[in-house]
Enzyme design. Structure first.
Site, PDB file in Angstrom:
ATOM      1  N   ASP A  37      39.659  49.227  45.160  1.00  0.00           N
ATOM      2  CA  ASP A  37      40.488  49.147  43.748  1.00  0.00           C
ATOM      3  C   ASP A  37      40.921  51.375  43.901  1.00  0.00           C
ATOM      4  O   ASP A  37      39.528  51.606  44.054  1.00  0.00           O
ATOM      5  CB  ASP A  37      40.063  48.759  42.986  1.00  0.00           C
ATOM      6  CG  ASP A  37      40.877  48.104  41.593  1.00  0.00           C
ATOM      7  OD1 ASP A  37      41.055  47.934  41.324  1.00  0.00           O
ATOM      8  OD2 ASP A  37      41.537  49.352  41.296  1.00  0.00           O
ATOM      9  N   ASN A  93      42.537  38.074  37.965  1.00  0.00           N
ATOM     10  CA  ASN A  93      43.464  37.762  36.356  1.00  0.00           C
ATOM     11  C   ASN A  93      43.997  37.619  36.857  1.00  0.00           C
ATOM     12  O   ASN A  93      45.508  36.986  37.425  1.00  0.00           O
ATOM     13  CB  ASN A  93      43.119  39.396  36.144  1.00  0.00           C
ATOM     14  CG  ASN A  93      41.895  40.175  35.778  1.00  0.00           C
ATOM     15  OD1 ASN A  93      41.060  39.929  35.589  1.00  0.00           O
ATOM     16  ND2 ASN A  93      42.143  41.282  36.228  1.00  0.00           N
ATOM     17  N   GLN A 100      46.671  40.708  34.412  1.00  0.00           N
ATOM     18  CA  GLN A 100      47.172  40.922  35.036  1.00  0.00           C
ATOM     19  C   GLN A 100      48.019  41.960  35.240  1.00  0.00           C
ATOM     20  O   GLN A 100      49.150  42.417  34.034  1.00  0.00           O
ATOM     21  CB  GLN A 100      47.244  40.330  35.845  1.00  0.00           C
ATOM     22  CG  GLN A 100      47.801  39.557  37.317  1.00  0.00           C
ATOM     23  CD  GLN A 100      48.367  38.759  38.054  1.00  0.00           C
ATOM     24  OE1 GLN A 100      48.296  37.577  36.748  1.00  0.00           O
ATOM     25  NE2 GLN A 100      49.127  38.817  39.012  1.00  0.00           N
ATOM     26  N   VAL A 102      49.041  43.629  38.763  1.00  0.00           N
ATOM     27  CA  VAL A 102      49.727  43.304  39.923  1.00  0.00           C
ATOM     28  C   VAL A 102      49.829  41.769  40.084  1.00  0.00           C
ATOM     29  O   VAL A 102      48.767  41.031  40.488  1.00  0.00           O
ATOM     30  CB  VAL A 102      49.015  43.747  40.638  1.00  0.00           C
ATOM     31  CG1 VAL A 102      49.322  44.046  42.046  1.00  0.00           C
ATOM     32  CG2 VAL A 102      48.932  45.677  41.132  1.00  0.00           C
ATOM     33  N   HIS A 106      45.399  38.358  43.947  1.00  0.00           N
ATOM     34  CA  HIS A 106      43.961  39.559  44.372  1.00  0.00           C
ATOM     35  C   HIS A 106      42.981  38.985  43.332  1.00  0.00           C
ATOM     36  O   HIS A 106      42.611  38.768  42.249  1.00  0.00           O
ATOM     37  CB  HIS A 106      44.397  40.537  43.734  1.00  0.00           C
ATOM     38  CG  HIS A 106      45.227  41.461  42.853  1.00  0.00           C
ATOM     39  ND1 HIS A 106      45.919  41.053  42.711  1.00  0.00           N
ATOM     40  CD2 HIS A 106      44.363  41.374  42.217  1.00  0.00           C
ATOM     41  CE1 HIS A 106      46.013  41.678  40.700  1.00  0.00           C
ATOM     42  NE2 HIS A 106      44.762  41.940  40.835  1.00  0.00           N
ATOM     43  N   HIS A 108      39.475  40.225  42.916  1.00  0.00           N
ATOM     44  CA  HIS A 108      38.098  41.453  43.080  1.00  0.00           C
ATOM     45  C   HIS A 108      37.151  41.694  42.835  1.00  0.00           C
ATOM     46  O   HIS A 108      35.932  40.697  42.275  1.00  0.00           O
ATOM     47  CB  HIS A 108      38.391  41.987  41.412  1.00  0.00           C
ATOM     48  CG  HIS A 108      39.432  42.688  40.474  1.00  0.00           C
ATOM     49  ND1 HIS A 108      39.937  43.735  39.977  1.00  0.00           N
ATOM     50  CD2 HIS A 108      40.608  41.634  39.835  1.00  0.00           C
ATOM     51  CE1 HIS A 108      41.093  43.594  39.536  1.00  0.00           C
ATOM     52  NE2 HIS A 108      41.545  42.830  39.424  1.00  0.00           N
TER      53      HIS A 108
HETATM   54  P1  5GP Z   1      44.904  43.540  37.914  1.00  0.00           P
HETATM   55  O1  5GP Z   1      44.734  44.193  36.741  1.00  0.00           O
HETATM   56  O2  5GP Z   1      46.294  43.099  38.274  1.00  0.00           O
HETATM   57  O3  5GP Z   1      43.829  42.302  37.697  1.00  0.00           O
HETATM   58  O4  5GP Z   1      44.684  44.212  39.245  1.00  0.00           O
HETATM   59  C1  5GP Z   1      44.942  44.848  39.581  1.00  0.00           C
HETATM   60  C2  5GP Z   1      44.444  46.463  40.340  1.00  0.00           C
HETATM   61  O5  5GP Z   1      44.889  47.110  41.228  1.00  0.00           O
HETATM   62  C3  5GP Z   1      43.492  47.190  39.594  1.00  0.00           C
HETATM   63  O6  5GP Z   1      42.498  47.596  39.558  1.00  0.00           O
HETATM   64  C4  5GP Z   1      44.100  48.463  40.014  1.00  0.00           C
HETATM   65  O7  5GP Z   1      43.575  49.420  39.455  1.00  0.00           O
HETATM   66  C5  5GP Z   1      44.885  47.993  41.820  1.00  0.00           C
HETATM   67  N1  5GP Z   1      45.351  49.484  41.866  1.00  0.00           N
HETATM   68  C6  5GP Z   1      46.688  49.024  41.648  1.00  0.00           C
HETATM   69  N2  5GP Z   1      47.567  50.391  41.701  1.00  0.00           N
HETATM   70  C7  5GP Z   1      46.765  50.390  42.941  1.00  0.00           C
HETATM   71  C8  5GP Z   1      47.385  50.435  44.528  1.00  0.00           C
HETATM   72  O8  5GP Z   1      47.998  51.739  44.690  1.00  0.00           O
HETATM   73  N3  5GP Z   1      46.383  50.835  45.172  1.00  0.00           N
HETATM   74  C9  5GP Z   1      44.845  50.426  45.143  1.00  0.00           C
HETATM   75  N4  5GP Z   1      43.919  50.661  46.304  1.00  0.00           N
HETATM   76  N5  5GP Z   1      44.575  49.881  43.833  1.00  0.00           N
HETATM   77  C10 5GP Z   1      45.519  49.355  43.140  1.00  0.00           C
END
Ligand code: 5GP
Length: 120
Positions: A37, A93, A100, A102, A106, A108
């Site tokens: 992440d 999420n 969430q 993205v 996915h 974590h």
């Molecule tokens: P969510 O908030 O959707 O559960 O998790 C998305 C995760 O993707 C976040 O923890 C964020 O830091 C990570 N993330 C967003 N953009 C990128 C990226 O370009 N590269 C990487 N490695 N992680 C990302």
């Protein structure tokens, strides 16, 4: 029926999987990839991502059963690889209200941290 509409175009994770956005890929196979992440919430914070763009967990269906099981097994494998297999947290999420950001499913995988009940 939900009124949710995912953002148009390939997700950031699809673009990483295709090599359009650089990221260190720790593991990949025909079904998924594992990256760190970019904003880690724990010393080990990996994302286990299916190559198939499923928007949210709630958008998965029985056709994805094998894939979903595979993601869990890969998470366990990564926990062993990163030496956090005695204690880790696995989080999905689902939806903006749950954090969430993205909209490409996915997992974590977080470890090497003392998780307290208040983290939940
Ligand atoms: P969510 O908030 O959707 O559960 O998790 C998305 C995760 O993707 C976040 O923890 C964020 O830091 C990570 N993330 C967003 N953009 C990128 C990226 O370009 N590269 C990487 N490695 N992680 C990302």
């Amino acid at each position: 029926m939900s009124g949710f509409a995912p953002p148009a175009g390939p997700s950031i994770f699809t673009r990483i999987a295709k090599g359009e956005i650089p990221s260190e890929i720790h593991y990949q196979d025909d079904q998924c990839l594992v990256i760190s992440d970019i904003q880690p919430q724990a010393p080990v914070h990996l994302l286990v991502i299916p190559k198939l763009e499923i928007t949210r967990l709630v958008d998965a269906n029985s056709e994805h059963q094998v894939l979903l099981g595979h993601l869990l097994l890969v998470a366990g494998e990564m926990a062993r690889k990163f030496d956090i297999d005695e204690s880790f947290r696995l989080v999905i999420n689902n939806g903006e209200g749950a954090g969430q950001t993205v909209f490409h499913l996915h997992l974590h995988l977080m470890g090497d941290k003392d998780f307290e009940e208040s983290d939940l």
